[in-house]
Every structure is written in C-alpha cells, then in structure tokens.
Design a protein around this motif. Structure first.
Motif, PDB file in Angstrom:
ATOM      1  N   SER A  95     -25.244  -1.425  15.512  1.00 33.81           N
ATOM      2  CA  SER A  95     -25.080  -0.106  14.896  1.00 33.81           C
ATOM      3  C   SER A  95     -25.579   0.985  15.828  1.00 33.81           C
ATOM      4  O   SER A  95     -25.022   2.087  15.871  1.00 33.81           O
ATOM      5  CB  SER A  95     -25.829  -0.045  13.560  1.00 33.81           C
ATOM      6  N   THR A  96     -26.595   0.679  16.622  1.00 38.12           N
ATOM      7  CA  THR A  96     -27.130   1.656  17.572  1.00 38.12           C
ATOM      8  C   THR A  96     -26.215   1.813  18.772  1.00 38.12           C
ATOM      9  O   THR A  96     -25.774   2.919  19.104  1.00 38.12           O
ATOM     10  CB  THR A  96     -28.529   1.234  18.038  1.00 38.12           C
ATOM     11  N   ASN A  97     -25.924   0.697  19.423  1.00 42.70           N
ATOM     12  CA  ASN A  97     -25.143   0.773  20.654  1.00 42.70           C
ATOM     13  C   ASN A  97     -23.678   1.112  20.410  1.00 42.70           C
ATOM     14  O   ASN A  97     -23.147   2.074  20.939  1.00 42.70           O
ATOM     15  CB  ASN A  97     -25.249  -0.552  21.409  1.00 42.70           C
ATOM     16  N   ASN A  98     -23.005   0.317  19.580  1.00 39.52           N
ATOM     17  CA  ASN A  98     -21.572   0.533  19.365  1.00 39.52           C
ATOM     18  C   ASN A  98     -21.284   1.817  18.614  1.00 39.52           C
ATOM     19  O   ASN A  98     -20.236   2.435  18.805  1.00 39.52           O
ATOM     20  CB  ASN A  98     -20.965  -0.657  18.616  1.00 39.52           C
ATOM     21  N   GLY A  99     -22.216   2.201  17.740  1.00 43.19           N
ATOM     22  CA  GLY A  99     -22.017   3.433  16.992  1.00 43.19           C
ATOM     23  C   GLY A  99     -21.882   4.638  17.898  1.00 43.19           C
ATOM     24  O   GLY A  99     -21.049   5.522  17.674  1.00 43.19           O
ATOM     25  N   PHE A 100     -22.686   4.686  18.961  1.00 45.46           N
ATOM     26  CA  PHE A 100     -22.599   5.778  19.933  1.00 45.46           C
ATOM     27  C   PHE A 100     -21.559   5.483  21.010  1.00 45.46           C
ATOM     28  O   PHE A 100     -20.897   6.385  21.509  1.00 45.46           O
ATOM     29  CB  PHE A 100     -23.970   6.012  20.583  1.00 45.46           C
ATOM     30  N   PHE A 101     -21.422   4.203  21.371  1.00 47.18           N
ATOM     31  CA  PHE A 101     -20.537   3.805  22.457  1.00 47.18           C
ATOM     32  C   PHE A 101     -19.076   4.169  22.163  1.00 47.18           C
ATOM     33  O   PHE A 101     -18.367   4.662  23.044  1.00 47.18           O
ATOM     34  CB  PHE A 101     -20.655   2.296  22.657  1.00 47.18           C
ATOM     35  N   ILE A 102     -18.611   3.922  20.932  1.00 49.82           N
ATOM     36  CA  ILE A 102     -17.209   4.157  20.603  1.00 49.82           C
ATOM     37  C   ILE A 102     -16.851   5.637  20.651  1.00 49.82           C
ATOM     38  O   ILE A 102     -15.707   6.023  20.895  1.00 49.82           O
ATOM     39  CB  ILE A 102     -16.887   3.579  19.205  1.00 49.82           C
ATOM     40  N   SER A 135     -21.973  -3.538  11.068  1.00 49.58           N
ATOM     41  CA  SER A 135     -22.970  -2.523  11.402  1.00 49.58           C
ATOM     42  C   SER A 135     -22.416  -1.525  12.411  1.00 49.58           C
ATOM     43  O   SER A 135     -22.742  -0.331  12.364  1.00 49.58           O
ATOM     44  CB  SER A 135     -24.236  -3.191  11.958  1.00 49.58           C
ATOM     45  N   ALA A 136     -21.543  -2.011  13.333  1.00 49.00           N
ATOM     46  CA  ALA A 136     -20.910  -1.093  14.280  1.00 49.00           C
ATOM     47  C   ALA A 136     -19.976  -0.128  13.558  1.00 49.00           C
ATOM     48  O   ALA A 136     -19.885   1.051  13.914  1.00 49.00           O
ATOM     49  CB  ALA A 136     -20.134  -1.888  15.330  1.00 49.00           C
ATOM     50  N   LEU A 137     -19.269  -0.631  12.546  1.00 49.79           N
ATOM     51  CA  LEU A 137     -18.383   0.219  11.745  1.00 49.79           C
ATOM     52  C   LEU A 137     -19.175   1.321  11.048  1.00 49.79           C
ATOM     53  O   LEU A 137     -18.801   2.501  11.091  1.00 49.79           O
ATOM     54  CB  LEU A 137     -17.640  -0.634  10.715  1.00 49.79           C
ATOM     55  N   VAL A 138     -20.277   0.935  10.428  1.00 54.52           N
ATOM     56  CA  VAL A 138     -21.133   1.921   9.762  1.00 54.52           C
ATOM     57  C   VAL A 138     -21.700   2.900  10.787  1.00 54.52           C
ATOM     58  O   VAL A 138     -21.702   4.122  10.580  1.00 54.52           O
ATOM     59  CB  VAL A 138     -22.280   1.224   9.000  1.00 54.52           C
ATOM     60  N   GLY A 139     -22.167   2.352  11.922  1.00 57.42           N
ATOM     61  CA  GLY A 139     -22.759   3.207  12.945  1.00 57.42           C
ATOM     62  C   GLY A 139     -21.780   4.213  13.514  1.00 57.42           C
ATOM     63  O   GLY A 139     -22.104   5.396  13.662  1.00 57.42           O
TER      64      GLY A 139
END
Length: 524
Positions: free
Chosen positions: A326-333, A477-481
């Motif tokens: 959620s931290t990394n992918n949320g900002f990465f995308i 979690s990446a989707l939410v992030g």
C-alpha cells in the motif's frame, strides 16, 4: 466438479539416525536389509549443485516478473499518451485500479492450482493467459474494453509472482535461496527505469495507422512492446522443470528424483555420481488430494492457514505485505503523473511552492485549467526514473551482500522509509523533497525479502496457497493505496505522509517478531 481421488495422509516411516553428524544427515529404515542412505530434501538439492539450470531458472523468473511488472504498472506510462481516448481523472483512476482488482479476484484460485496441479502447470496458464489478453488490450476501441482486458490480463499474471518465487525457492538449496531472490529483486528495480525510458522513446514517436476500428498510435505500440516479456517467458517455460519438492510432497518421489538428476546434469554435474535414492521431507504432515469436491478442496487447502499453528504466521506476513504494497505501489502507480505535475508546477510557480505537497496542490490547480493532452513523458520523469533505478540497484547489491541478515536489513529499510515520510512535509527545498519522496518508496526493496519468508515459514502443502493469498493481500492493499493517493494526497498531503509514515512504523513493529536470521547456522 470434483478433484480426482481422496485425501490420503502420507506418513513417513519410522527412521533411525545414522552416520556422522558432521556429514550429510543420513537416515536408514529399521529392519531394512539393503539400507540406502535417506537424504533430506535440502541435502538432495545441495547435491544437485549450481550451474546453467540454476541461473537459467533465475533468468526465466526475472523475465516473467518483468513481464507482469510492465503489464501491471506500465499502464501508468501508457495512459500518459492515450490522448485519443479523452480520459477523465475518474476514468484514469479506474484504469489504474483494474490491474490490482484483477489480481485480487484470481489470487485464491492460483494458490489452489499451485498446490494441487503443480507450480509449472499453473505458471503456464498464468503466463500465456496474461500475454494473450494484454496483447488484445492494445487494440481496445475504448477505455471500458481496455479496463476489462487489463483486469483479465493482470488476473492471469497475478499467480506468476508467487508461483515463480515458490518454484525458485523449491528448486534451489537454502544456501542459494536468499541470494537468488535478491538478484531477482535487483533486476525488478531496473524494470521501472527501463519502462520509463522505453515509454519516453516510443511516446515521442510520430505513430499513426488507421485500422478502421481504431487508430494505432504510439501509446498502443508502447503497450504492445510491454507484452513481449510475457510471451517470451511463456515460451521459455518449456525448458523449466516442475518443482521437485512439490513432486515429493505429492507422492511422486520417482519423478522428483528424475528431476533432481536432470537438474544435476544441466548444472554440469555427473548424474552417475548423484547419490540420492531416497528422500524425506522434514515436515510433520503432508496431504495429497484425490476424489474430493472442488469446494471442499479449496476449503481444506485454505482453512489451515487461518488455524493454529499457521494462523500467527499468516496474519504476520499478510500485515507486513499490506504495509509494503500500500505504501510503495500506492505512490508508485501515480509517480509519472506526480512527477509531471511537480515539474509543471515548479516551472509555473517556483517561488511560491518548492516542497512536494505545495507543488502538487499548485500543479493540480494549473492542470484544471488545461484542456490539451500532452501525450508524452517529460524529460524530468525520464531522468528521475533512471536515477531511482540506479540508486535502488545499488541498494539491492548492498542487500545482496547482507542476505544472511535479511531480517535486520528489512527492518532498517522500513525505518528509513518511515523517517523519510515524516520529514517530507517539513522540507521546502525542491531537490531535497524529491530525494525524500524516492526514499519513502524504498520499501520496494523489501518486496522480495518478505516473499522469501513465505517460502521459509510455510510447509510445502500450503506454501503455494499462502504465497498466492499473500499476492491477493498485496494487490488489495495496493488498490486501496493507489486510490487514496489519487484522491486524498492533493487535498490532505501533509496528513497523508504523517499517517502513512506511522503505518510503516507499525509494520516495523510486526517485523520485529519474524524468525531470527540464524547467521551462525547458515554460516556453518
């Protein structure tokens, strides 16, 4: 629908320890006239050695993971050039979310397939399915068709990460496992820089072919190029053997021994001197599925993960996985968009806003008044991507050299991520704030480390399911992030960074209770 056969307990015969403890651990069967030495599975892998097959397996996994990374995250670069679709902010958000959604829906079935049908067969379906659907998405006539096809392609590819790491972990000895996983992780870091560079080059080309139902433009060409690693890795899978540990666990010991001999031969060893004739798994209980209804099979393959003694491990790894993704992918995308708006905001109003948060807010106000789509990637995004990949690669090399202390390294990296997140809102220098933003996403280095724990902490019978459910947690979690970053960062930037930083800190606390590194044992 049912799965052939019934559940059979595979009980290990009573064994006596024999031989010098300083040598390979040997076992002999009581009352057996012709006592063959029985090797543990790890010993059998050690004796297979390392060589062309081992490194070929690593190269295959790198290529496959590059493919799913480009399929899932490449869309953020592709969409910067999709001006002909006239996408709104909400439509972009949906398109950026569909890859994660596809992974969430299919993770459970992939785990079941891995543990009942084999790692290799499941990988074949995963890679070919994602390649075909991702290729078709290139010719999408509208954003809805594109979203549906990306949902499907990423649904297929969701199993590749967990299946690939599981296959690698079960085909290489424990002495090699941590080092090889770090090598794979290092290559994945380079992916981000490479796809930005490729995106920059292709999106700046003048490509336009009228195919009647669509205009084949530069962004479609870019999407097609991003599918190539999936197709190539699917083809190369024909040279990879099934996991020998899966075969032993499934009761097919003869085929497992043949596989180990083939691995020995392709690693450059002498098969005639390979001594293993009997193998025992150092696990208390394994199951083989036969003639059981599909729903019961799924239930029996999943429920033990949420019961003692595996429950604690499951919760612990799932929580840490959620924090990382959620931290990394949320900002990465969103990074290509954030970088572009940061760049435009700086050029328009450099004196009024120099920090990340102020710049994002100001640049979004500027974007609201713009009616034209640029359709290219700015040079700032290009060079920042190259710099990020270079720095992360150097860090991964350092992590590789410290692989025996992976728990300590993991906690140190997460603490650094926390520190960067806390400091970001207070920094007003443009360069310094961008460096801190990159530091905040350093948790990407931790992805391979946490998935190595899925291999180490779960028994073979449930390892595939645990890893695939871990991917489901990761993508969820990446989707939410990504949605929180897209909708909340520009209105509550400072609060977002503080909240996320302490969320990372909670992951550090949970990570403290991971199994110790056991450096003494590994160094012996």
């Amino acid at each position: 629908m049912s799965v052939a056969g019934k559940y059979l307990h595979k009980n290990v015969e009573f064994l006596d320890r024999s031989g010098d403890s300083s040598e390979y651990a040997g076992w002999s069967f009581n009352g057996h006239k012709n006592t063959d030495k029985v090797y543990t599975f790890e010993e059998a892998l050690d004796l297979a050695g390392r060589g062309w097959y081992t490194y070929g397996l690593v190269a295959f996994l790198i290529l496959a993971l590059h493919g799913i990374t480009l399929d899932m995250f490449g869309i953020s670069v592709v969409l910067t050039g999709a001006c002909d679709m006239n996408l709104t902010h909400n439509q972009k958000t949906i398109l950026l979310s569909t890859p994660f959604a596809g992974s969430i829906v299919t993770a459970w079935p992939w785990g079941f397939a891995a543990d009942t049908q084999g790692r290799r067969r499941a990988l074949a379906f995963s890679l070919w399915g994602s390649f075909i659907l991702s290729t078709l998405s290139t010719f999408s006539p509208n954003w809805i068709v594109l979203a549906v096809l990306k949902f499907g392609s990423c649904g297929f590819s969701s199993g590749t990460q967990s299946l690939g790491f599981t296959l690698l972990g079960e085909s290489c000895s424990q002495k090699l496992r941590a080092s090889l996983i770090i090598i794979v992780s290092t290559s994945l870091i380079i992916t981000f820089g490479s796809y930005i560079v490729i995106g920059y080059l292709i999106l700046n080309l003048d490509v336009s072919f009228d195919l009647e139902f669509i205009t084949f433009s530069n962004w479609r060409l870019l999407n097609l190029v991003f599918t190539l690693p999936l197709g190539l890795s699917a083809t190369l899978l024909g040279f990879i053997y099934e996991s020998p540990k899966y075969l032993v666990n499934a009761g097919n010991v003869k085929k497992a021994l043949d596989t180990l001999k083939n691995i020995t031969r392709r690693n450059g060893g002498d098969v005639s001197k390979y001594p293993v004739r009997r193998i025992v798994l150092e696990e208390t209980k394994t199951l083989r599925m036969e003639n059981v209804p599909l729903w019961k099979s799924l239930k029996d393959q999943t429920v033990p993960l949420f019961q003692p003694p595996l429950l604690y491990k499951t919760i612990q790894l799932f929580y840490i996985t959620a924090v990382i993704y959620s931290t990394n992918n949320g900002f990465f995308i969103w990074l290509p968009f954030v970088m572009d708006t940061f760049y435009s905001g700086y050029n328009e109003n450099a004196t009024a806003a120099a920090g990340v948060c102020d710049m994002i807010v100001n640049s979004n106000k500027l974007d609201a008044g713009m009616e034209t789509c640029v359709g290219t990637v700015s040079e700032l995004v290009l060079w920042m991507a190259v710099a990020q990949s270079s720095v992360y690669t150097i860090i991964n090399i350092g992590v590789f050299s410290l692989s025996r202390w992976k728990k300590s390294v993991f906690i140190s990296l997460m603490l650094f991520c926390f520190a960067c997140g806390v400091v970001i809102p207070a920094v007003t220098d443009r360069i310094a704030s961008m460096i801190l933003l990159e530091g905040f996403m350093i948790s990407c280095v931790c992805i391979s480390i946490i998935f190595s724990y899925y291999v180490d902490m779960f028994p073979t019978s449930y390892r595939g399911m645990a890893a695939c459910l871990g991917v489901m947690v990761a993508r969820g979690s990446a989707l939410v992030g990504s949605n929180l970053v897209g909708s909340y960062l520009d209105s509550h930037c400072t609060t977002s960074f503080y909240a996320w930083s302490f969320y990372v800190l909670s992951g550090v606390v949970v990570s403290w209770f991971l199994p110790p590194d056991n450096v003494k044992r590994e160094s012996q």
